[in-house]
Design a protein around this motif. Structure first.
Motif: not given
Length: 408
Positions: A339-340, A366-367, A371-372, A377-379
């Protein structure tokens, strides 16, 4: 006979993609390497063997990552780096014994007969000839030697794919669009095309799969492949393979964008290869040419590699995210899960699961990453499976030595 693809030692070094996916699930031309082998050999792939790290790999439309003990005979074992053009019907017959498969005079796998042992894991990883094997079966095709070859060879591969009749017949020109050139324009019946779209087929055909939306003020130049469910919002896009289910806008050339990735804003992406679930913030731009026009070198975890190419953009692993205004230097490689942000140019090698701005990179907890990953995926109406979450966890763990700094 079952078909299995396996990642040899070379394939497992295909950074930044191999830590989170079998190489057979990388897009090349208008199909993944796995789908191409299925098409040529006339059978579905029953699974990938890519080492213990990839056991449990699961993705929509893809076979699972298997343990070595899961491989059943009779079967065809084929290296995932092989790009098949044609096969011999002789290879399909389940005859006794072990028969080598060769592509370009190189060992590419085996036909394993009933009641015959699969070659040992070391033989698969190193492509070592097996003892007591019969005369080889010759298959026509080539090899992917390194990850940047997937980018540099993609335009020629697209031209060949779309010329070989692996797609539907050309369709009539849609109403309300402009077209230049005489190469084929293949558009699925349910594709939505707004007025003001320009198709440039002067240099190659264009193939648009079902469920795609092409918004106004788009210039799409062939050869190009747009996978199902993708949306192109506008801009100048050409000589690309995109999808499925991607959102793309801006200036994009000679690039590959795997499924479920977004570049939905303006910005330049050239001679690049993006993994799945990548999201580029508004204005993200990469350089693909050095100021001295010299060959581009890429830095990976094992050192610097000379690509021999003058145009090389960026290689972004699965689940990479960039903030608005991110600038990526020529030949930048960003490891999976990074994540940049912050608008400061990162180094040309970013280890997997890095977090931060510029050189101030720390470890992405990692947690927080997971979460992201679940949210994105749900989106898209999907669910991140427990098995795939474990594959990602292994990638995070095994790449720890490449990172430094406190967790964020």
């Amino acid at each position: 006979m079952k078909l299995y693809l396996f990642d040899d030692r070379e394939a497992r070094a295909f950074q930044p993609f191999a830590p989170t996916r079998p190489v057979g699930e990388l897009l090349y031309g208008n199909a993944t390497l796995r789908a191409r082998s299925e098409r040529v050999l006339g059978r579905a792939c029953s699974g990938h063997w890519a080492g213990e790290e990839m056991v449990g790999f699961s993705e929509v439309g893809a076979p699972r990552g298997l343990r070595f003990s899961d491989l059943e005979t009779p079967c065809l074992l084929l290296c995932s780096r092989v790009v098949l053009d044609t096969s011999s019907p002789e290879a399909w017959e389940p005859t006794p014994g072990l028969t080598p498969l060769e592509v370009g005079g190189r060992l590419a796998g085996w036909r394993v007969g009933p009641d015959t042992k699969v070659p040992a894991p070391a033989s698969l990883a190193d492509l070592e000839p097996a003892p007591s094997a019969g005369a080889p079966i010759q298959l026509r095709g080539g090899w992917i030697e390194n990850p940047w070859s997937l980018m540099s060879g993609n335009v020629e591969r697209l031209e060949r794919d779309l010329a070989q009749g692996h797609v539907s017949p050309p369709s009539a020109d849609p109403v309300g669009v402009h077209r230049m050139g005489s190469h084929a324009l293949i558009v699925a019946p349910d594709v939505v095309i707004e007025p003001g779209v320009v198709f440039d087929t002067r240099h190659g055909p264009i193939h648009i799969e079902p469920g795609v939306e092409l918004r106004a003020h788009l210039r799409l130049a062939g050869p190009a492949f747009v996978g199902r469910g993708s949306v192109l919002f506008g801009g100048t896009i050409g000589a690309c393979s995109i999808g499925p289910v991607c959102k793309v806008r801006g200036e994009v050339e000679e690039s590959v964008v795997l499924g479920y990735s977004n570049k939905a804003h303006d910005g330049f992406l050239g001679h690049a290869y993006l993994g799945r679930w990548v999201n580029l913030g508004a204005g993200t731009t990469n350089s693909d040419l050095k100021n001295n026009y010299g060959p581009v070198r890429v830095r990976l975890s094992d050192g610097v590699h000379d690509t021999g190419l003058t145009k090389v953009g960026c290689f972004l692993g699965d689940h990479v995210k960039t903030g608005i205004g991110t600038m990526l230097n020529t030949g930048t490689v960003v490891g999976a899960g990074s994540n940049l942000f912050g608008g400061t140019m990162p180094p040309t090698w970013v280890p997997p699961f890095s977090w931060g701005s510029g050189d101030a990179l720390t470890e992405y907890r990692f947690d927080k990453f997971l979460e992201v990953a679940r949210i994105v995926h749900v989106r898209r109406g999907l669910e991140l499976s427990a098995d795939m979450a474990e594959v990602l966890r292994r990638a995070w763990t095994t790449s720890a030595a490449q990172r430094s700094g406190a967790a964020t």
